[in-house]
Design an enzyme around this catalytic site. Structure first.
Site, PDB file in Angstrom:
ATOM      1  N   ASN A   9     -22.099 -20.759  35.408  1.00 31.20           N
ATOM      2  CA  ASN A   9     -21.287 -19.558  35.220  1.00 31.20           C
ATOM      3  C   ASN A   9     -22.098 -18.567  34.384  1.00 31.20           C
ATOM      4  OD1 ASN A   9     -19.391 -17.639  34.554  1.00 31.20           O
ATOM      5  ND2 ASN A   9     -18.165 -18.984  33.250  1.00 31.20           N
ATOM      6  N   LYS A  11     -21.305 -15.608  33.672  1.00 29.65           N
ATOM      7  CA  LYS A  11     -20.424 -14.692  32.942  1.00 29.65           C
ATOM      8  C   LYS A  11     -20.927 -13.244  33.123  1.00 29.65           C
ATOM      9  CE  LYS A  11     -19.612 -18.382  29.673  1.00 29.65           C
ATOM     10  NZ  LYS A  11     -18.888 -18.785  28.492  1.00 29.65           N
ATOM     11  N   HIS A  95     -10.592 -18.935  34.070  1.00 29.24           N
ATOM     12  CA  HIS A  95     -11.472 -19.260  32.943  1.00 29.24           C
ATOM     13  C   HIS A  95     -10.786 -18.812  31.656  1.00 29.24           C
ATOM     14  CE1 HIS A  95     -14.885 -19.191  30.226  1.00 29.24           C
ATOM     15  NE2 HIS A  95     -15.536 -19.955  31.090  1.00 29.24           N
ATOM     16  N   GLU A  97     -11.811 -17.334  29.169  1.00 25.13           N
ATOM     17  CA  GLU A  97     -12.148 -15.968  28.740  1.00 25.13           C
ATOM     18  C   GLU A  97     -11.307 -14.944  29.500  1.00 25.13           C
ATOM     19  OE1 GLU A  97     -16.383 -16.332  29.276  1.00 25.13           O
ATOM     20  OE2 GLU A  97     -16.479 -17.691  27.556  1.00 25.13           O
ATOM     21  N   GLU A 164     -12.189 -27.404  30.605  1.00 26.68           N
ATOM     22  CA  GLU A 164     -13.035 -26.700  29.644  1.00 26.68           C
ATOM     23  C   GLU A 164     -12.262 -26.484  28.343  1.00 26.68           C
ATOM     24  OE1 GLU A 164     -16.373 -24.414  31.691  1.00 26.68           O
ATOM     25  OE2 GLU A 164     -14.685 -23.054  31.535  1.00 26.68           O
ATOM     26  N   GLY A 170     -19.394 -22.342  24.481  1.00 21.07           N
ATOM     27  CA  GLY A 170     -20.359 -21.497  23.772  1.00 21.07           C
ATOM     28  C   GLY A 170     -20.495 -21.816  22.296  1.00 21.07           C
ATOM     29  N   SER A 209     -20.339 -26.299  26.438  1.00 17.84           N
ATOM     30  CA  SER A 209     -21.575 -26.686  25.733  1.00 17.84           C
ATOM     31  C   SER A 209     -22.285 -27.874  26.376  1.00 17.84           C
ATOM     32  CB  SER A 209     -21.284 -26.958  24.251  1.00 17.84           C
ATOM     33  OG  SER A 209     -20.837 -25.776  23.615  1.00 17.84           O
TER      34      SER A 209
HETATM   35  C1  PEP Z   1     -18.177 -21.728  30.440  1.00 16.24           C
HETATM   36  O1  PEP Z   1     -17.963 -20.631  29.960  1.00 16.24           O
HETATM   37  O2  PEP Z   1     -17.676 -22.019  31.540  1.00 16.24           O
HETATM   38  C2  PEP Z   1     -19.000 -22.657  29.681  1.00 16.24           C
HETATM   39  C3  PEP Z   1     -18.884 -23.926  29.936  1.00 16.24           C
HETATM   40  O3  PEP Z   1     -19.836 -22.104  28.747  1.00 16.24           O
HETATM   41  P1  PEP Z   1     -20.923 -22.885  27.843  1.00 16.24           P
HETATM   42  O4  PEP Z   1     -21.599 -23.894  28.718  1.00 16.24           O
HETATM   43  O5  PEP Z   1     -21.837 -21.824  27.365  1.00 16.24           O
HETATM   44  O6  PEP Z   1     -20.163 -23.560  26.746  1.00 16.24           O
END
Ligand code: PEP
Length: 249
Positions: A9, A11, A95, A97, A164, A170, A209
């Site tokens: 992703n 983003k 997601h 976000e 998630e 992040g 992460s």
């Molecule tokens: C995400 O935003 O879907 C995600 C998993 O981000 P990160 O791997 O940076 O934690």
């Protein structure tokens, strides 16, 4: 055993200058083998170019959101049909976000997922608790409520769930292996209860992460059928190291 899905992703990151990383990922995807599907979900502005670049390689391309309608007076929005037309075969929906930045409710996510499946896309539906919800012992119930509200009763072969935890995205933090396994087991139980046999074939991704250093352990857990990767998908070397970890599982 289910084929693993490793989806990146990007983003709101990436311009033409970053297409070299995507080209390296497309090339590297040739080594993923038949047990791993590799996907990148760039910003909408890059879907068409990335799909052209990925043609002839195993790399799949996805979007990061779509509207619940296929056409209409929705300035600034993109429909599932448009994503498919640009070369996407999947779309990330709900997601955290987008749930936070755009107030997307479970019902809105479900409507988008229905539109995505009807347009021939795979809907990758994201669920996950906040840190406060986990600390309060509410994680399983919260994710179950998100599944209840967000997952449509449509062709299971077009559905993917991404667990998630919001607090892991992040941040460099991840749940314990036991907590990830418990949540994925819970999601699998919900899927088979709701969608019977089809529910056992829906991939459940872990996201939050995931890095080359922890991917092998997470991807070896029961009912972890792949990963949704943010930061570590921006660099081909990191992302392909995660793909390689998936290949060993
Ligand atoms: C995400 O935003 O879907 C995600 C998993 O981000 P990160 O791997 O940076 O934690």
């Amino acid at each position: 055993m289910m084929r693993k899905l490793i989806a990146g992703n990007w983003k709101m990151n990436g311009t033409a200058a970053d297409l070299g990383e995507a080209r390296d990922i497309a090339d590297g995807a040739r080594d993923a083998g038949s047990d791993v599907t590799v996907m990148l979900c760039p910003p909408a502005t890059l879907i068409d170019r990335m799909a052209g670049m990925a043609a002839g390689t195993p790399l799949l391309i996805g979007g990061q959101d779509c509207h619940a309608s296929q056409t209409g007076a929705h300035t600034g929005d993109i429909s599932a049909r448009m994503l498919a037309d640009a070369g996407a075969s999947a779309v990330i929906l709900g997601h955290s976000e987008r749930r936070a930045d755009h107030g997307e409710s479970n019902g809105a996510v479900r409507a988008k997922a229905e539109a995505a499946v009807r347009a021939g896309l795979t809907a990758i539906i994201c669920v996950g608790e906040t840190e406060a919800q986990r600390d309060a012992g509410e994680a399983l119930a919260l994710v179950e409520a998100q599944l209840d509200g967000s997952v449509p009763q449509l062709d299971p072969s077009r559905l993917v769930i991404a667990y998630e935890p919001v607090w892991a995205i992040g941040t460099g933090k991840t749940p314990t292996a036991d907590d990830i396994a418990a949540m994925h087991h819970h999601i699998r139980g919900w899927l088979t209860g709701r969608l019977s046999a089809g529910g056992s074939e829906i991939a459940i991704l872990y996201g939050g992460s995931m890095k080359p250093g922890n991917a092998a352990e997470i991807l070896s857990l029961a009912d972890v059928d792949g990963g949704l990767i943010g930061g570590a998908s921006l660099k081909a070397a990191d992302f392909l190291a995660i793909v390689a970890a998936a290949k060993m599982k």
